[in-house]
Scaffold this active site. Structure first.
Site, mmCIF file in Angstrom:
data_model
loop_
_atom_site.group_PDB
_atom_site.id
_atom_site.type_symbol
_atom_site.label_atom_id
_atom_site.label_comp_id
_atom_site.label_asym_id
_atom_site.label_seq_id
_atom_site.Cartn_x
_atom_site.Cartn_y
_atom_site.Cartn_z
ATOM 1 N N MET A 250 -1.896 11.167 -2.727
ATOM 2 C CA MET A 250 -2.764 10.335 -2.242
ATOM 3 C C MET A 250 -2.506 10.126 -0.729
ATOM 4 O O MET A 250 -1.447 10.376 -0.164
ATOM 5 C CB MET A 250 -2.597 9.083 -2.956
ATOM 6 N N GLY A 251 -3.531 9.772 -0.173
ATOM 7 C CA GLY A 251 -3.616 9.453 1.289
ATOM 8 C C GLY A 251 -5.001 9.692 1.873
ATOM 9 O O GLY A 251 -5.096 10.887 2.238
ATOM 10 N N ARG A 252 -5.766 8.748 2.343
ATOM 11 C CA ARG A 252 -6.849 8.885 2.821
ATOM 12 C C ARG A 252 -7.062 8.972 4.421
ATOM 13 O O ARG A 252 -7.402 9.914 5.036
ATOM 14 C CB ARG A 252 -7.944 7.801 2.383
ATOM 15 N N THR B 21 0.621 -1.161 0.054
ATOM 16 C CA THR B 21 0.040 -0.116 -0.107
ATOM 17 C C THR B 21 0.718 1.224 -0.139
ATOM 18 O O THR B 21 1.841 1.253 0.998
ATOM 19 C CB THR B 21 -0.970 0.005 1.241
ATOM 20 N N ILE B 22 0.398 2.011 -0.766
ATOM 21 C CA ILE B 22 1.492 3.476 -0.903
ATOM 22 C C ILE B 22 1.202 4.272 0.251
ATOM 23 O O ILE B 22 2.105 5.148 0.417
ATOM 24 C CB ILE B 22 1.202 4.069 -2.324
ATOM 25 N N ASP B 23 0.132 4.048 1.081
ATOM 26 C CA ASP B 23 -0.170 4.992 2.201
ATOM 27 C C ASP B 23 0.803 4.810 3.352
ATOM 28 O O ASP B 23 0.943 5.715 4.053
ATOM 29 C CB ASP B 23 -1.402 4.556 2.577
ATOM 30 N N GLU C 100 -5.238 13.860 0.203
ATOM 31 C CA GLU C 100 -6.375 13.838 -0.393
ATOM 32 C C GLU C 100 -7.645 13.640 0.652
ATOM 33 O O GLU C 100 -8.900 13.964 0.248
ATOM 34 C CB GLU C 100 -6.718 12.651 -1.611
ATOM 35 N N LYS D 198 5.432 33.959 -9.746
ATOM 36 C CA LYS D 198 3.984 34.567 -9.938
ATOM 37 C C LYS D 198 3.063 33.615 -9.483
ATOM 38 O O LYS D 198 1.960 34.182 -9.736
ATOM 39 C CB LYS D 198 3.822 35.169 -11.406
#
Length: 278
Positions: free
Chosen positions: A134-136, A87-89, A195, A126
């Site tokens: 990602m990341g719930r 899991t990338i989290d 997110e 400017k």
């Protein structure tokens, strides 16, 4: 669960070589919950004469693997169950597991992209870049990327919840940062947000809970939903930009959760900050 399978061969694997392969495996959200589910799983395992079954994924997947292993053992199914934490989290870890597959890769990719935006902001002098990562339920990806790239601000869901910050207070903090930088002629910067941030903001999260209940009851139109909201939730909903309010009414996932990938929380902050500075 359905018994559908393919046999891997050298030729079928050739076009995925050196590409990771997860897009070859695909993704599935099936949960083992009822006895009928376990019965189908046992039936397929026996019909295919499986010696082993490998689960690759995060919390839900590893939970499925645990239940499957226990059920197979009770019913004397020979299939061994192996679970690969992926899991990338970065929130699936304990004393036996330092990190899961995916976290290191995604943070390095995001860090490169955020760094490039930082160079662009510094060069153009400017604009501000609001970046949604990602990341719930955990802000580990946003935190790691922030440690690698040092943006001007990184909002962490856990800190927002600990400090009980409302949407208005978060907006004010961002606006203050922009004003402070403008005072020293720095009208540019980079902000990073996870997110899942909206679920950590108390007033917005209370609104989401009420919306989830109303949508589950069949309400699917703004005109019928708004009157049913509590006074505080109605005030929060009315304060949101129209486009974001519409996004909060999008269809929920199979588990009744907001589909955060379709919620532009970074655009919400851009709009509220813009309104704050007018």
């Amino acid at each position: 669960m359905s018994g559908t399978y393919i046999e891997l061969s050298e030729s079928s694997l050739a076009r995925f070589r050196n590409q990771g392969g997860f897009h070859m495996l695909g993704s599935d959200r099936t949960k083992l919950e009822t006895e009928a589910d376990f019965e189908r799983a046992r039936k397929v395992a026996k019909e295919l004469d499986l010696d082993g079954l490998v689960f690759i994924g995060g919390f839900d997947t590893n939970t499925n693997a645990m239940y499957a292993a226990e059920n197979f053992k009770v019913h004397n199914v020979k299939t061994n169950v192996v679970s690969v934490p992926s899991t990338i989290d970065g929130d699936l870890r304990n004393e036996q597991l330092q990190t899961s597959i995916g976290f290191d890769t995604v943070t390095k990719v995001y860090a490169e992209l955020i760094a490039n935006l930082g160079y662009d902001a510094y060069s153009a002098k400017k604009s501000y870049h609001f970046c949604r990562l990602m990341g719930r339920h955990a802000s580990h990806v946003a935190l790691e990327v922030a440690l690698q790239t040092r943006p001007n601000m990184c909002l962490l869901g856990e800190e927002v919840r600990r400090r009980m910050l409302t949407l208005a207070e978060i907006t004010s903090e961002i606006a203050d940062l922009i004003c402070e930088r403008a005072a020293v002629d720095k009208n540019y910067g980079v902000l990073v947000v996870p997110e899942g941030l909206i679920e950590f903001i108390p007033d917005v999260n209370d609104l989401l809970k009420e919306l989830n209940e109303l949508l589950a009851k069949g309400h699917n139109d703004r005109s019928t939903i708004v009157p049913e909201l509590s006074e505080s939730a109605r005030a929060t909903f009315s304060a949101l930009p129209d486009s974001f309010g519409t996004q909060l009414l999008f269809e929920r996932d199979p588990h009744g959760n907001v589909q955060l990938s379709r919620i532009e929380v970074e655009r919400l902050l851009m709009e509220t900050v813009k309104k704050e500075q007018l």
